[in-house]
Design a protein around this motif. Structure first.
Motif, PDB file in Angstrom:
ATOM      1  N   UNK A   1      23.896 -12.701 -19.697  1.00 42.26           N
ATOM      2  CA  UNK A   1      24.143 -12.881 -18.266  1.00 42.26           C
ATOM      3  C   UNK A   1      25.595 -12.621 -17.881  1.00 42.26           C
ATOM      4  N   UNK A   2      26.371 -12.106 -18.843  1.00 36.59           N
ATOM      5  CA  UNK A   2      27.786 -11.873 -18.580  1.00 36.59           C
ATOM      6  C   UNK A   2      27.997 -10.934 -17.399  1.00 36.59           C
TER       7      UNK A   2
ATOM      8  N   UNK B   1      18.459 -11.626 -14.230  1.00 40.00           N
ATOM      9  CA  UNK B   1      19.024 -10.475 -14.944  1.00 40.00           C
ATOM     10  C   UNK B   1      18.510  -9.144 -14.411  1.00 40.00           C
ATOM     11  N   UNK B   2      17.456  -9.152 -13.567  1.00 37.83           N
ATOM     12  CA  UNK B   2      16.964  -7.912 -12.963  1.00 37.83           C
ATOM     13  C   UNK B   2      17.500  -7.731 -11.534  1.00 37.83           C
ATOM     14  N   UNK B   3      18.287  -8.686 -11.048  1.00 32.77           N
ATOM     15  CA  UNK B   3      18.904  -8.567  -9.722  1.00 32.77           C
ATOM     16  C   UNK B   3      20.141  -7.687  -9.838  1.00 32.77           C
TER      17      UNK B   3
ATOM     18  N   UNK C   1      16.586  -5.690  -6.180  1.00 34.25           N
ATOM     19  CA  UNK C   1      15.867  -6.109  -7.386  1.00 34.25           C
ATOM     20  C   UNK C   1      15.184  -4.920  -8.051  1.00 34.25           C
ATOM     21  N   UNK C   2      15.402  -4.783  -9.355  1.00 38.36           N
ATOM     22  CA  UNK C   2      14.771  -3.738 -10.143  1.00 38.36           C
ATOM     23  C   UNK C   2      13.854  -4.411 -11.169  1.00 38.36           C
ATOM     24  N   UNK C   3      12.580  -4.467 -10.878  1.00 42.39           N
ATOM     25  CA  UNK C   3      11.640  -5.203 -11.719  1.00 42.39           C
ATOM     26  C   UNK C   3      11.534  -4.611 -13.116  1.00 42.39           C
ATOM     27  N   UNK C   4      11.460  -3.279 -13.199  1.00 36.96           N
ATOM     28  CA  UNK C   4      11.329  -2.603 -14.487  1.00 36.96           C
ATOM     29  C   UNK C   4      12.594  -1.811 -14.789  1.00 36.96           C
TER      30      UNK C   4
END
Length: 334
Positions: free
Chosen positions: A146-147, A221-223, A170-173
Motif C-alpha cells: 500500500x506504499x 489498492x485498485x483505486x 477505479x480499475x477493477x482488473x
C-alpha cells in the motif's frame, strides 16, 4: 563526494526524525543504529547530533565502547498532569505491531512515533517499568503493497472525517478500464489482509443523492485517484458494518445455508462465529453440520471449496450444483 543514502529526505527532516527518536526513547543508541534508522551516513548523523547538542535544551551524552559510539539524550525534567494508562499503551503498541505491513510505511512510522511520544507522558513511577517490546506481528501470504496508495488513503480519510463526497477512479482488473464514480466514503475496512472502503455511489453534481440501493465497496489498492469535493454527505445514512452479523462481506440477498464438515476441520469451524444465528450439530460420522445465514453466494462457494473434500454444501441445492460444475471444470484442467 560519497552518494547520499537518502536522496529524497531533506536535512531538516533527518534532524527532526533523529531528535524525536532520541527524545521519546529513554535509552542510548549506537551511531550505526542511528545511521541505519535515519537512512544516512554516520558522518551526517554525527553532524546532526552536534546541532541537537548545541541548539536544544537537552544534554546529549556520548559513550564509547569497543570502538563504537553510543548516544543518549538526557531529557529536561517535566511535570506531566496527563494520566496515561501503561496497560492501555501496551495494547495500542500491540495494535501498532499487528498493522505493520498493512499501512503505508510513513503512516505506520507516524503511529509508532505517536506511541513513543505518549510514552513520555507516563507517570514517572510507571515510566521505567514500561516495556515497548514487540509482542505481536502480522503474517500473510501474497501481501499487498500500500506504499503507493498513501495519497488515496489520506484523501479517503479526509472525506470520511469531514463527511464530504469525492470523485473516485477505479480499475477493477489489472488491464481493465478505469471507471470514475462520484462517491461518499464512510468507512475503511480490513478484510483478509486487504483494505477496502465502503460508502455510497452518489450523483455527480448538485446536492448529494444516493444512486444505488446498497453501499459500494472498493479495494483500496485498485483505486487510482481520489479527488475530494466540497459537497456535504451529512444527510446520508451511515451504515454500521458491525450490524452485519451474517456470513459474507459482499452483500447479496440473505439466504439460509447448510454445510457438512469432516472431523478433521470441525474444531476450526466450531471455534469461530460465522453468523449470529449459526447452529452446529454433531454428526454420527464424527463431523458437524453448520447452519447459518449467508449474504454472498460467491464468498460461500469460495469458503466451501477452501476446505477441499472436508466440506460439502448441502443447501441451497442450486449453489451445491454450481460448486459441482466448478469442480468438473477444474478437473478438466488436469
Amino acid at each position: 563526494m560519497p552518494e547520499k543514502y537518502d536522496q529524497d529526505a531533506r536535512p531538516d527532516e533527518k534532524l527532526l526524525k533523529l531528535f524525536m527518536l532520541l527524545l521519546f526513547n529513554d535509552k542510548e543508541f549506537s551511531l550505526t543504529y542511528l545511521a541505519e534508522t535515519i537512512n544516512c551516513s554516520k558522518q551526517t548523523v554525527a553532524r546532526l547530533l552536534r546541532r541537537i547538542d548545541e541548539n536544544y535544551p537537552c544534554h546529549l551524552l556520548e559513550r564509547k565502547s569497543n570502538r563504537q559510539k553510543f548516544y543518549h539524550l538526557q531529557r529536561p525534567s517535566m511535570s506531566f498532569k496527563t494520566a496515561i494508562d501503561p496497560a492501555g499503551l501496551r495494547q495500542l503498541a500491540l495494535c501498532r505491531d499487528l498493522v505493520k505491513g498493512l499501512l503505508p510505511k510513513e503512516d505506520w512510522e507516524l503511529v509508532n512515533m505517536s506511541l513513543q511520544q505518549a510514552k513520555t507522558n507516563l507517570p514517572r513511577a510507571d515510566y521505567s517499568s514500561y516495556q515497548d517490546a514487540n509482542v505481536g506481528t502480522r503474517l500473510t501470504r501474497g501481501h499487498i503493497n500500500y506504499q503507493t496508495k498513501q495519497k488515496q488513503l489520506a484523501e479517503l480519510e479526509k472525506c470520511i472525517l469531514n463527511r464530504k463526497s469525492c470523485m473516485l477512479s477505479y480499475q477493477k482488473d489489472l488491464n481493465g478500464e478505469i471507471k470514475n464514480y462520484a462517491y461518499a466514503p464512510q468507512m475503511l475496512i480490513t478484510f483478509h489482509d486487504s483494505l477496502y472502503v465502503s460508502g455510497w455511489i452518489v450523483s455527480e453534481a448538485g446536492p448529494v443523492r444516493i444512486l444505488k440501493e446498497r453501499p459500494a465497496k472498493f479495494s483500496v489498492h485498485r483505486i487510482t485517484e481520489v479527488t475530494a469535493q466540497n459537497r456535504s454527505t451529512e444527510e446520508l445514512p451511515v451504515k454500521d458494518l458491525e450490524e452485519n452479523a451474517d456470513f459474507g462481506f459482499l452483500r447479496d440477498e440473505p439466504f439460509k445455508t447448510k454445510i457438512w464438515f469432516s472431523k478433521e476441520v470441525m474444531t476450526y469451524i466450531s471455534d469461530r462465529i460465522w453468523s449470529d444465528d449459526q447452529k452446529i450439530t454433531p454428526q454420527e460420522d464424527g463431523g458437524i453440520i453448520l447452519e447459518m445465514t449467508a449474504l454472498s453466494r460467491s464468498e460461500l462457494i469460495s469458503f466451501v471449496l477452501s476446505f477441499d473434500f472436508k466440506a460439502r454444501l448441502l443447501e441451497p441445492s442450486d449453489l451445491a450444483a454450481e460448486i459441482k460444475e466448478r469442480l468438473l471444470k477444474t478437473l478438466e484442467k488436469y
